[in-house]
Scaffold this motif. Structure first.
Motif, mmCIF file in Angstrom:
data_model
loop_
_atom_site.group_PDB
_atom_site.id
_atom_site.type_symbol
_atom_site.label_atom_id
_atom_site.label_comp_id
_atom_site.label_asym_id
_atom_site.label_seq_id
_atom_site.Cartn_x
_atom_site.Cartn_y
_atom_site.Cartn_z
ATOM 1 N N THR A 19 0.793 -1.226 0.000
ATOM 2 C CA THR A 19 0.000 0.000 0.000
ATOM 3 C C THR A 19 0.830 1.283 0.000
ATOM 4 O O THR A 19 0.537 2.191 -0.772
ATOM 5 C CB THR A 19 -0.987 0.012 1.174
ATOM 6 N N LYS A 20 1.847 1.388 0.826
ATOM 7 C CA LYS A 20 2.624 2.637 0.879
ATOM 8 C C LYS A 20 3.346 2.900 -0.443
ATOM 9 O O LYS A 20 3.218 3.994 -1.003
ATOM 10 C CB LYS A 20 3.606 2.618 2.048
ATOM 11 N N PRO A 21 4.092 1.928 -0.995
ATOM 12 C CA PRO A 21 4.728 2.178 -2.297
ATOM 13 C C PRO A 21 3.711 2.443 -3.415
ATOM 14 O O PRO A 21 3.977 3.244 -4.319
ATOM 15 C CB PRO A 21 5.517 0.896 -2.572
ATOM 16 N N LEU A 22 2.554 1.810 -3.346
ATOM 17 C CA LEU A 22 1.511 2.055 -4.349
ATOM 18 C C LEU A 22 1.032 3.502 -4.246
ATOM 19 O O LEU A 22 0.940 4.198 -5.265
ATOM 20 C CB LEU A 22 0.346 1.083 -4.165
ATOM 21 N N ARG A 23 0.731 3.960 -3.044
ATOM 22 C CA ARG A 23 0.304 5.355 -2.845
ATOM 23 C C ARG A 23 1.353 6.323 -3.398
ATOM 24 O O ARG A 23 1.016 7.286 -4.092
ATOM 25 C CB ARG A 23 0.107 5.651 -1.351
ATOM 26 N N GLU A 24 2.597 6.060 -3.071
ATOM 27 C CA GLU A 24 3.682 6.936 -3.520
ATOM 28 C C GLU A 24 3.799 6.952 -5.050
ATOM 29 O O GLU A 24 3.944 8.017 -5.658
ATOM 30 C CB GLU A 24 5.001 6.500 -2.885
ATOM 31 N N ALA A 25 3.712 5.788 -5.672
ATOM 32 C CA ALA A 25 3.821 5.697 -7.131
ATOM 33 C C ALA A 25 2.657 6.407 -7.817
ATOM 34 O O ALA A 25 2.848 7.098 -8.833
ATOM 35 C CB ALA A 25 3.890 4.235 -7.571
ATOM 36 N N LEU A 26 1.457 6.264 -7.264
ATOM 37 C CA LEU A 26 0.291 6.933 -7.857
ATOM 38 C C LEU A 26 0.399 8.445 -7.695
ATOM 39 O O LEU A 26 0.053 9.207 -8.609
ATOM 40 C CB LEU A 26 -1.003 6.393 -7.238
ATOM 41 N N GLY A 27 0.896 8.891 -6.566
ATOM 42 C CA GLY A 27 1.102 10.323 -6.349
ATOM 43 C C GLY A 27 2.134 10.898 -7.314
ATOM 44 O O GLY A 27 1.928 11.969 -7.893
ATOM 45 N N LYS A 28 3.239 10.173 -7.514
ATOM 46 C CA LYS A 28 4.283 10.625 -8.442
ATOM 47 C C LYS A 28 3.757 10.695 -9.876
ATOM 48 O O LYS A 28 4.250 11.473 -10.690
ATOM 49 C CB LYS A 28 5.486 9.687 -8.391
ATOM 50 N N ALA A 29 2.754 9.872 -10.189
ATOM 51 C CA ALA A 29 2.177 9.857 -11.537
ATOM 52 C C ALA A 29 1.192 11.007 -11.758
ATOM 53 O O ALA A 29 0.620 11.134 -12.844
ATOM 54 C CB ALA A 29 1.481 8.525 -11.785
ATOM 55 N N GLY A 30 0.986 11.820 -10.724
ATOM 56 C CA GLY A 30 0.127 12.987 -10.883
ATOM 57 C C GLY A 30 -1.279 12.844 -10.340
ATOM 58 O O GLY A 30 -2.077 13.782 -10.439
ATOM 59 N N PHE A 31 -1.595 11.692 -9.782
ATOM 60 C CA PHE A 31 -2.917 11.537 -9.174
ATOM 61 C C PHE A 31 -2.930 12.280 -7.840
ATOM 62 O O PHE A 31 -1.923 12.348 -7.142
ATOM 63 C CB PHE A 31 -3.252 10.058 -8.974
ATOM 64 N N GLU A 32 -4.065 12.830 -7.488
ATOM 65 C CA GLU A 32 -4.183 13.633 -6.277
ATOM 66 C C GLU A 32 -4.982 12.905 -5.199
ATOM 67 O O GLU A 32 -5.787 12.012 -5.505
ATOM 68 C CB GLU A 32 -4.858 14.967 -6.601
ATOM 69 N N ASN A 33 -4.746 13.333 -3.964
ATOM 70 C CA ASN A 33 -5.489 12.820 -2.797
ATOM 71 C C ASN A 33 -5.530 11.294 -2.763
ATOM 72 O O ASN A 33 -6.571 10.696 -2.512
ATOM 73 C CB ASN A 33 -6.907 13.398 -2.758
ATOM 74 N N TYR A 37 -6.572 1.385 1.009
ATOM 75 C CA TYR A 37 -7.278 0.755 2.117
ATOM 76 C C TYR A 37 -6.919 -0.718 2.160
ATOM 77 O O TYR A 37 -7.126 -1.427 1.184
ATOM 78 C CB TYR A 37 -8.786 0.942 1.976
ATOM 79 N N ILE A 38 -6.434 -1.158 3.244
ATOM 80 C CA ILE A 38 -5.953 -2.514 3.513
ATOM 81 C C ILE A 38 -5.196 -3.103 2.325
ATOM 82 O O ILE A 38 -5.320 -2.642 1.202
ATOM 83 C CB ILE A 38 -7.038 -3.463 4.056
ATOM 84 N N ASN A 39 -4.421 -4.077 2.607
ATOM 85 C CA ASN A 39 -3.533 -4.649 1.597
ATOM 86 C C ASN A 39 -4.260 -5.694 0.745
ATOM 87 O O ASN A 39 -3.795 -6.810 0.588
ATOM 88 C CB ASN A 39 -2.298 -5.253 2.285
ATOM 89 N N SER A 40 -5.427 -5.301 0.222
ATOM 90 C CA SER A 40 -6.163 -6.236 -0.624
ATOM 91 C C SER A 40 -6.644 -5.596 -1.914
ATOM 92 O O SER A 40 -7.640 -6.013 -2.490
ATOM 93 C CB SER A 40 -7.342 -6.840 0.151
ATOM 94 N N GLY A 41 -5.934 -4.564 -2.337
ATOM 95 C CA GLY A 41 -6.198 -4.030 -3.669
ATOM 96 C C GLY A 41 -7.248 -2.959 -3.776
ATOM 97 O O GLY A 41 -8.140 -3.048 -4.620
ATOM 98 N N ASN A 42 -7.153 -1.933 -2.930
ATOM 99 C CA ASN A 42 -8.110 -0.834 -2.962
ATOM 100 C C ASN A 42 -7.365 0.491 -2.894
ATOM 101 O O ASN A 42 -6.496 0.668 -2.044
ATOM 102 C CB ASN A 42 -9.053 -0.904 -1.753
ATOM 103 N N ALA A 43 -7.737 1.418 -3.764
ATOM 104 C CA ALA A 43 -7.167 2.767 -3.713
ATOM 105 C C ALA A 43 -8.253 3.763 -4.092
ATOM 106 O O ALA A 43 -9.237 3.414 -4.758
ATOM 107 C CB ALA A 43 -5.976 2.886 -4.659
ATOM 108 N N VAL A 44 -8.052 4.981 -3.652
ATOM 109 C CA VAL A 44 -8.938 6.081 -4.010
ATOM 110 C C VAL A 44 -8.031 7.223 -4.451
ATOM 111 O O VAL A 44 -6.968 7.442 -3.855
ATOM 112 C CB VAL A 44 -9.813 6.495 -2.805
ATOM 113 N N LEU A 45 -8.441 7.925 -5.503
ATOM 114 C CA LEU A 45 -7.635 9.041 -5.995
ATOM 115 C C LEU A 45 -8.508 10.009 -6.773
ATOM 116 O O LEU A 45 -9.642 9.706 -7.125
ATOM 117 C CB LEU A 45 -6.487 8.528 -6.859
ATOM 118 N N LYS A 46 -7.927 11.150 -7.057
ATOM 119 C CA LYS A 46 -8.617 12.204 -7.795
ATOM 120 C C LYS A 46 -7.801 12.494 -9.053
ATOM 121 O O LYS A 46 -6.566 12.562 -8.989
ATOM 122 C CB LYS A 46 -8.691 13.438 -6.901
ATOM 123 N N SER A 47 -8.500 12.672 -10.191
ATOM 124 C CA SER A 47 -7.797 12.908 -11.446
ATOM 125 C C SER A 47 -8.674 13.674 -12.437
ATOM 126 O O SER A 47 -9.895 13.568 -12.409
ATOM 127 C CB SER A 47 -7.393 11.570 -12.062
#
Length: 178
Positions: A19-33, A37-47
């Protein structure tokens, strides 16, 4: 800007998305906020990007950074709110681990849904509303024949979450919206 709930198919067991590296990678790609959520494949973002671009961008990141090459579903916050509102098993929310919502890539064939109903034990149920299948398994998802047969039986790509996760992702989406 659109808030997307990102559902990764098949995370768990041998397949992990940290989860932490995924959040960081998505943020670096320009996704916001970005939130996970838990280590079972869930993310939320703004684009500002279109759904297909969001999915393809995330898929490329996941393949490159994590060796993850399974299906990714992106549901808008409005669609997620509709998923919650359309729950055909309102009494089942009192035991949320026994209620699941499966996001479907396409609407399934009605005959397949009827065939799945044949596996339902007493008190169990499956209903499809648009591109969402709802499964109520009051005796446990892990012991349900309906749940066991669902993935292949529904005939379309899908990924399911229990109602606890559905509600938590709605909460994270509201926060991401700002």
């Amino acid at each position: 800007m659109t808030v997307f709930i990102i559902l990764f198919r098949g995370v768990g067991g041998a397949t992990q998305l940290p989860t932490k590296p995924l959040r960081e990678a998505l943020g670096k790609a320009g996704f916001e906020n970005v939130a996970t959520y838990i280590n079972s494949g869930n993310a939320v973002l703004k684009s500002r990007k279109a759904r297909e671009t969001v999915i393809s961008t995330i898929a490329a990141i996941c393949a490159r950074e994590f060796g993850f090459e399974k299906a990714i579903h992106a549901v808008t916050q409005a669609e997620w709110d509709e998923l919650i509102a359309n729950n055909p098993f309102p009494k089942a929310v009192s035991t949320p681990k026994f209620l699941h919502a499966a996001v479907l890539a396409d609407e399934p064939d009605k005959g397949r849904v009827e065939a799945l109903r044949g596996f339902a034990a007493s008190g169990e149920g499956i209903e499809v509303v648009g591109k969402v299948a709802y499964l109520h398994t009051p005796n446990g998802f892990g012991t349900s024949k309906l749940a066991e047969k669902f993935d292949k039986g529904i005939g379309v790509a899908n990924t399911a979450r229990n109602w606890n996760t559905v509600l938590k992702l709605a909460e994270l989406a509201k926060t991401a919206a700002g």
